[in-house]
Scaffold this motif. Structure first.
Motif, PDB file in Angstrom:
ATOM      1  N   GLU A 253      30.462 -23.533  34.953  1.00 45.58           N
ATOM      2  CA  GLU A 253      29.743 -24.134  36.083  1.00 45.58           C
ATOM      3  C   GLU A 253      30.593 -24.115  37.357  1.00 45.58           C
ATOM      4  O   GLU A 253      30.101 -23.788  38.437  1.00 45.58           O
ATOM      5  CB  GLU A 253      29.352 -25.576  35.754  1.00 45.58           C
ATOM      6  CG  GLU A 253      28.294 -25.697  34.686  1.00 45.58           C
ATOM      7  CD  GLU A 253      28.066 -27.139  34.269  1.00 45.58           C
ATOM      8  OE1 GLU A 253      28.642 -28.063  34.887  1.00 45.58           O
ATOM      9  OE2 GLU A 253      27.307 -27.348  33.305  1.00 45.58           O
ATOM     10  N   ARG A 254      31.857 -24.437  37.211  1.00 40.05           N
ATOM     11  CA  ARG A 254      32.738 -24.470  38.386  1.00 40.05           C
ATOM     12  C   ARG A 254      32.956 -23.075  38.964  1.00 40.05           C
ATOM     13  O   ARG A 254      32.922 -22.881  40.184  1.00 40.05           O
ATOM     14  CB  ARG A 254      34.071 -25.095  38.011  1.00 40.05           C
ATOM     15  CG  ARG A 254      34.978 -25.266  39.186  1.00 40.05           C
ATOM     16  CD  ARG A 254      36.190 -26.054  38.834  1.00 40.05           C
ATOM     17  NE  ARG A 254      37.067 -26.151  39.988  1.00 40.05           N
ATOM     18  CZ  ARG A 254      38.232 -26.735  39.982  1.00 40.05           C
ATOM     19  NH1 ARG A 254      38.674 -27.277  38.877  1.00 40.05           N
ATOM     20  NH2 ARG A 254      38.965 -26.764  41.055  1.00 40.05           N
ATOM     21  N   LEU A 255      33.163 -22.092  38.091  1.00 33.75           N
ATOM     22  CA  LEU A 255      33.338 -20.720  38.568  1.00 33.75           C
ATOM     23  C   LEU A 255      32.093 -20.220  39.290  1.00 33.75           C
ATOM     24  O   LEU A 255      32.183 -19.567  40.331  1.00 33.75           O
ATOM     25  CB  LEU A 255      33.674 -19.784  37.407  1.00 33.75           C
ATOM     26  CG  LEU A 255      35.091 -19.867  36.869  1.00 33.75           C
ATOM     27  CD1 LEU A 255      35.199 -19.082  35.563  1.00 33.75           C
ATOM     28  CD2 LEU A 255      36.080 -19.356  37.893  1.00 33.75           C
TER      29      LEU A 255
ATOM     30  N   GLY B 101      27.929 -15.463  43.222  1.00 34.52           N
ATOM     31  CA  GLY B 101      27.684 -14.053  42.953  1.00 34.52           C
ATOM     32  C   GLY B 101      28.447 -13.529  41.750  1.00 34.52           C
ATOM     33  O   GLY B 101      28.151 -12.442  41.255  1.00 34.52           O
ATOM     34  N   LEU B 102      29.430 -14.277  41.270  1.00 31.12           N
ATOM     35  CA  LEU B 102      30.198 -13.868  40.099  1.00 31.12           C
ATOM     36  C   LEU B 102      29.373 -14.151  38.848  1.00 31.12           C
ATOM     37  O   LEU B 102      28.874 -15.262  38.661  1.00 31.12           O
ATOM     38  CB  LEU B 102      31.520 -14.635  40.022  1.00 31.12           C
ATOM     39  CG  LEU B 102      32.408 -14.348  38.822  1.00 31.12           C
ATOM     40  CD1 LEU B 102      32.950 -12.926  38.894  1.00 31.12           C
ATOM     41  CD2 LEU B 102      33.549 -15.358  38.761  1.00 31.12           C
ATOM     42  N   GLU B 103      29.196 -13.152  38.000  1.00 35.31           N
ATOM     43  CA  GLU B 103      28.472 -13.352  36.750  1.00 35.31           C
ATOM     44  C   GLU B 103      29.444 -13.891  35.709  1.00 35.31           C
ATOM     45  O   GLU B 103      30.454 -13.261  35.393  1.00 35.31           O
ATOM     46  CB  GLU B 103      27.862 -12.043  36.256  1.00 35.31           C
ATOM     47  CG  GLU B 103      27.047 -12.233  34.992  1.00 35.31           C
ATOM     48  CD  GLU B 103      26.415 -10.936  34.495  1.00 35.31           C
ATOM     49  OE1 GLU B 103      25.694 -11.015  33.506  1.00 35.31           O
ATOM     50  OE2 GLU B 103      26.673  -9.875  35.082  1.00 35.31           O
TER      51      GLU B 103
END
Length: 91
Positions: free
Chosen positions: A67-69, A75-77
């Protein structure tokens, strides 16, 4: 006994961060696992230790990390493995 005002948390194996938790005067240490003699060391310092099992504590942390990432790196999968399982549960 009494109110806890300082908690240290380490998912997985907590041995490596026990010294830091003790130095910060944590009263409670929530971790996945801790060797016997390290738990005795913590108890002698007045710290309560809660071990929630190594893999279970990591699973809880991984969901929050995902969740934090996703929030911090739009846009990061980010995917969590669907193959991993608790080794203490029979198939």
């Amino acid at each position: 006994e009494g109110e806890v005002t300082r908690v240290a948390v380490c998912a997985g194996a907590g041995r490596g961060l026990l010294g830091e938790a003790l130095a910060k005067k944590s009263e409670l240490y929530l971790t996945g696992e801790l060797p016997h003699h390290d738990a005795l060391r913590a108890a002698a310092a007045g710290m309560t230790v809660v071990c929630a099992l190594h893999s279970n504590s990591e699973r809880a942390a991984l969901g929050r990390m995902k969740e934090r990432l996703e929030k911090e790196a739009a846009g990061l999968e980010v995917k969590l493995s669907g193959e991993d399982r608790d080794p203490f549960v029979l198939c």
